[in-house]
Design an enzyme around this catalytic site. Sequence first.
Site, PDB file in Angstrom:
ATOM      1  N   GLY A 205     -12.763  27.913-109.511  1.00  0.00           N
ATOM      2  CA  GLY A 205     -14.167  27.853-109.883  1.00  0.00           C
ATOM      3  C   GLY A 205     -14.465  27.943-111.370  1.00  0.00           C
ATOM      4  O   GLY A 205     -15.428  27.357-111.856  1.00  0.00           O
TER       5      GLY A 205
ATOM      6  N   GLU B 209     -14.292  34.317-115.860  1.00  0.00           N
ATOM      7  CA  GLU B 209     -14.671  34.241-114.445  1.00  0.00           C
ATOM      8  C   GLU B 209     -15.927  33.380-114.302  1.00  0.00           C
ATOM      9  O   GLU B 209     -16.770  33.354-115.206  1.00  0.00           O
ATOM     10  CB  GLU B 209     -14.890  35.676-113.940  1.00  0.00           C
ATOM     11  CG  GLU B 209     -15.218  35.814-112.475  1.00  0.00           C
ATOM     12  CD  GLU B 209     -14.173  35.267-111.525  1.00  0.00           C
ATOM     13  OE1 GLU B 209     -13.894  34.060-111.593  1.00  0.00           O
ATOM     14  OE2 GLU B 209     -13.667  36.037-110.688  1.00  0.00           O
TER      15      GLU B 209
ATOM     16  N   ASP C 216     -20.130  38.389-108.226  1.00  0.00           N
ATOM     17  CA  ASP C 216     -21.034  38.601-107.093  1.00  0.00           C
ATOM     18  C   ASP C 216     -20.897  40.067-106.682  1.00  0.00           C
ATOM     19  O   ASP C 216     -21.516  40.936-107.278  1.00  0.00           O
ATOM     20  CB  ASP C 216     -20.643  37.611-105.996  1.00  0.00           C
ATOM     21  CG  ASP C 216     -21.587  37.627-104.801  1.00  0.00           C
ATOM     22  OD1 ASP C 216     -22.520  38.422-104.788  1.00  0.00           O
ATOM     23  OD2 ASP C 216     -21.377  36.829-103.866  1.00  0.00           O
TER      24      ASP C 216
ATOM     25  N   LYS D 200     -24.481  37.816-110.623  1.00  0.00           N
ATOM     26  CA  LYS D 200     -25.526  37.793-109.599  1.00  0.00           C
ATOM     27  C   LYS D 200     -26.203  39.143-109.550  1.00  0.00           C
ATOM     28  O   LYS D 200     -25.533  40.171-109.413  1.00  0.00           O
ATOM     29  CB  LYS D 200     -24.874  37.524-108.234  1.00  0.00           C
ATOM     30  CG  LYS D 200     -25.407  36.289-107.551  1.00  0.00           C
ATOM     31  CD  LYS D 200     -24.796  36.110-106.189  1.00  0.00           C
ATOM     32  CE  LYS D 200     -24.226  34.712-106.068  1.00  0.00           C
ATOM     33  NZ  LYS D 200     -23.786  34.415-104.689  1.00  0.00           N
TER      34      LYS D 200
ATOM     35  N   PHE E 148     -26.710  31.425-102.953  1.00  0.00           N
ATOM     36  CA  PHE E 148     -25.418  30.745-103.054  1.00  0.00           C
ATOM     37  C   PHE E 148     -25.572  29.520-103.946  1.00  0.00           C
ATOM     38  O   PHE E 148     -26.354  28.625-103.671  1.00  0.00           O
ATOM     39  CB  PHE E 148     -24.891  30.350-101.672  1.00  0.00           C
ATOM     40  CG  PHE E 148     -23.452  29.919-101.726  1.00  0.00           C
ATOM     41  CD1 PHE E 148     -22.438  30.856-101.869  1.00  0.00           C
ATOM     42  CD2 PHE E 148     -23.117  28.573-101.672  1.00  0.00           C
ATOM     43  CE1 PHE E 148     -21.108  30.467-101.954  1.00  0.00           C
ATOM     44  CE2 PHE E 148     -21.776  28.177-101.749  1.00  0.00           C
ATOM     45  CZ  PHE E 148     -20.780  29.126-101.884  1.00  0.00           C
TER      46      PHE E 148
ATOM     47  N   ASP F   2     -17.973  25.561-105.907  1.00  0.00           N
ATOM     48  CA  ASP F   2     -17.969  24.680-104.731  1.00  0.00           C
ATOM     49  C   ASP F   2     -18.641  25.311-103.523  1.00  0.00           C
ATOM     50  O   ASP F   2     -18.867  26.514-103.461  1.00  0.00           O
ATOM     51  CB  ASP F   2     -16.520  24.376-104.334  1.00  0.00           C
ATOM     52  CG  ASP F   2     -15.854  25.571-103.642  1.00  0.00           C
ATOM     53  OD1 ASP F   2     -15.878  26.675-104.225  1.00  0.00           O
ATOM     54  OD2 ASP F   2     -15.341  25.407-102.517  1.00  0.00           O
TER      55      ASP F   2
END
Length: 181
Positions: free
Chosen positions: A45, A100, A104, A132, A154, A161
């Site tokens: 990611g 990163e 989350d 987040k 999300f 992804d």
Amino acid sequence: MSMHPDIEQVLFSEDEIAAIAKRMGAQITEDYRDKNPLIVATLRGAVVFFADLARAIECPLTMDFMRVYSYGAGTKSSGTVTIDTDLRTDIEGRHVIIVEDILDSGLTLSKLLDVLRERKPASLEIAAFLVKDIEGYEPPVHPRYVGGHIPDAFVVGYGLDYAERYRNLPYLGVLKPEVYS
Ligand code: 5GP
């Protein structure tokens, strides 16, 4: 660029993301000028952000990659982290920055930091593209560099992804819930 039909809302446009990478790169340049940091991308990611951030850092550095996962194909962290691909670099005595994509629950990173601390780096910091904000929740790790904050939804795009799709969108957006429910 027109918005993908599965995207409900764009949270960060290409231009906004470019400005974020530049700002974070300038901060890291300032802090690590004579330290030859090792910047580590967590696959997969973070690679898109990593590529932009690295080019915004104007001091010597080296790069390495790690693949850890906690998600499977769903949208919630499983709480355990598996190291799938480890670093090739000996980090003892090195100044390490973990790049990163998104913090989350922070569980993935917190476990990863435990593993890396045992290898005795000179310093270990986190540069997170996004954090987040989850109401009433205090994550177990605190990134030194943060690109932006997002609500508890999300998100996909810019490397992130859903079931391996949308990583190549140049912006960051919220996926329509009907796509994953
Ligand atoms: P955590 O352990 O902090 O809950 O989750 C960390 C990892 O889960 C992130 O590095 C990211 O890869 C993935 N993740 C967390 N939130 C999202 C999200 O909203 N969208 C996507 N695509 N991945 C996410």
